[in-house]
Design a protein around this motif. Structure first.
Motif, PDB file in Angstrom:
ATOM      1  N   SER A  37       1.164  -0.790   0.020  1.00  0.00           N
ATOM      2  CA  SER A  37      -0.150  -0.226  -0.074  1.00  0.00           C
ATOM      3  C   SER A  37       1.051   1.577  -0.550  1.00  0.00           C
ATOM      4  CB  SER A  37      -0.598   0.413   1.173  1.00  0.00           C
ATOM      5  OG  SER A  37      -0.009   0.779   2.197  1.00  0.00           O
ATOM      6  N   LEU A 162      -6.391   8.524   7.832  1.00  0.00           N
ATOM      7  CA  LEU A 162      -8.160   7.173   8.082  1.00  0.00           C
ATOM      8  C   LEU A 162      -7.500   6.763   7.419  1.00  0.00           C
ATOM      9  CD1 LEU A 162      -9.470   6.445  10.806  1.00  0.00           C
ATOM     10  CD2 LEU A 162     -11.208   7.825  10.282  1.00  0.00           C
ATOM     11  N   VAL A 163      -8.284   7.522   5.813  1.00  0.00           N
ATOM     12  CA  VAL A 163      -8.628   7.185   4.895  1.00  0.00           C
ATOM     13  C   VAL A 163      -6.931   5.806   4.426  1.00  0.00           C
ATOM     14  CG1 VAL A 163      -8.231   7.416   1.901  1.00  0.00           C
ATOM     15  CG2 VAL A 163      -9.419   8.486   3.640  1.00  0.00           C
ATOM     16  N   GLU A 166      -6.501   2.727   6.707  1.00  0.00           N
ATOM     17  CA  GLU A 166      -7.720   1.486   5.765  1.00  0.00           C
ATOM     18  C   GLU A 166      -7.452   1.164   4.350  1.00  0.00           C
ATOM     19  OE1 GLU A 166     -11.665   3.843   5.228  1.00  0.00           O
ATOM     20  OE2 GLU A 166     -11.756   3.613   7.465  1.00  0.00           O
ATOM     21  N   LYS A 167      -6.626   1.659   3.999  1.00  0.00           N
ATOM     22  CA  LYS A 167      -5.586   1.088   2.594  1.00  0.00           C
ATOM     23  C   LYS A 167      -4.671  -0.220   2.774  1.00  0.00           C
ATOM     24  CE  LYS A 167      -6.130   5.858  -0.557  1.00  0.00           C
ATOM     25  NZ  LYS A 167      -5.609   5.988  -0.745  1.00  0.00           N
ATOM     26  N   GLN A 169      -4.990  -2.396   5.945  1.00  0.00           N
ATOM     27  CA  GLN A 169      -5.842  -2.545   6.294  1.00  0.00           C
ATOM     28  C   GLN A 169      -5.882  -3.644   5.068  1.00  0.00           C
ATOM     29  OE1 GLN A 169      -8.318  -0.322   8.342  1.00  0.00           O
ATOM     30  NE2 GLN A 169      -6.861  -0.043   9.689  1.00  0.00           N
ATOM     31  N   ASN A 170      -6.524  -2.891   3.866  1.00  0.00           N
ATOM     32  CA  ASN A 170      -7.467  -3.749   3.112  1.00  0.00           C
ATOM     33  C   ASN A 170      -5.849  -4.538   1.824  1.00  0.00           C
ATOM     34  OD1 ASN A 170      -9.772  -3.072   3.214  1.00  0.00           O
ATOM     35  ND2 ASN A 170     -10.224  -0.832   2.502  1.00  0.00           N
TER      36      ASN A 170
END
Length: 197
Positions: A37, A162-163, A166-167, A169-170
């Motif tokens: 990421s 935060l965005v 989350e990226k 984590q994905n």
């Protein structure tokens, strides 16, 4: 009997440790899908003092507008310190003087002299407070504004990062197969220990 049981447990533990070493390598590798990421490089450990700042610094590397905003906010904080420094110094010295004068007046034993000095100090302090009252209000406002700027910028950085988390984590979904395999090995060892006579 206890010695035999203990020796058996130790032997089994050593054997299972040897087996585990061989089996652990794929478990660790299979724990995470190691996709990349945009912030993977900045999150090499989970022990960062401030991951939000680490991630945000990665984000602003590629965004000139955000970098300019960050510079402005940092500069505003530094300027606040500089602007208030001289005012705070003068105010602090003056207030300290009046406190010391009050303390030292207590040692004056002559009541007439003491009363004259108390009156002079009180008059001087009141004049000074009138002179500096507006300045103190402006300093309070500057400090409030600085605190609000800090709050707004911290909230902005959290929303921006935060965005990205989350990226991250994905891009790194955790698998269950390693955990399930490990539980099976634990259960097997527990059964062996239960069946030892």
């Amino acid at each position: 009997m206890k010695k035999i049981f203990f020796a058996s447990v130790m032997a089994l533990s050593l054997l299972s440790c040897k087996e585990n070493r061989a089996e652990n390598a794929p478990i660790v590798e299979n724990a995470v899908d190691n996709a990349k990421s945009s912030i993977s490089g900045s999150l090499k450990s989970d022990r960062y003092e401030n991951q939000i700042d680490q991630i945000y610094s990665e984000i602003i590397k590629n965004d000139k507008n955000l970098k300019a905003l960050d510079d402005k906010v940092q500069k505003a904080g530094q300027e606040t310190q500089k602007v208030l420094q001289n005012y705070n110094k003068v105010l602090s010295i003056s207030e300290s003087y009046y406190r010391q004068a009050e303390y030292q007046m207590k040692s004056i034993t002559d009541s007439l002299i003491k009363k004259q000095v108390e009156t002079a100090v009180k008059t001087s302090a009141e004049k000074y407070n009138l002179k500096t009252g507006n300045i103190k209000m402006l300093i309070v406002q500057i400090n409030k504004n600085n605190e609000t700027l800090d709050n707004l910028y911290t909230a902005f950085k959290i929303r921006k990062t935060l965005v990205e988390i989350e990226k991250f984590q994905n891009a790194h979904p955790l698998k269950t197969d390693s955990l399930e395999s490990f539980i099976k090995r634990q259960n097997k060892l527990m059964e062996e220990l239960k069946n030892i006579k």
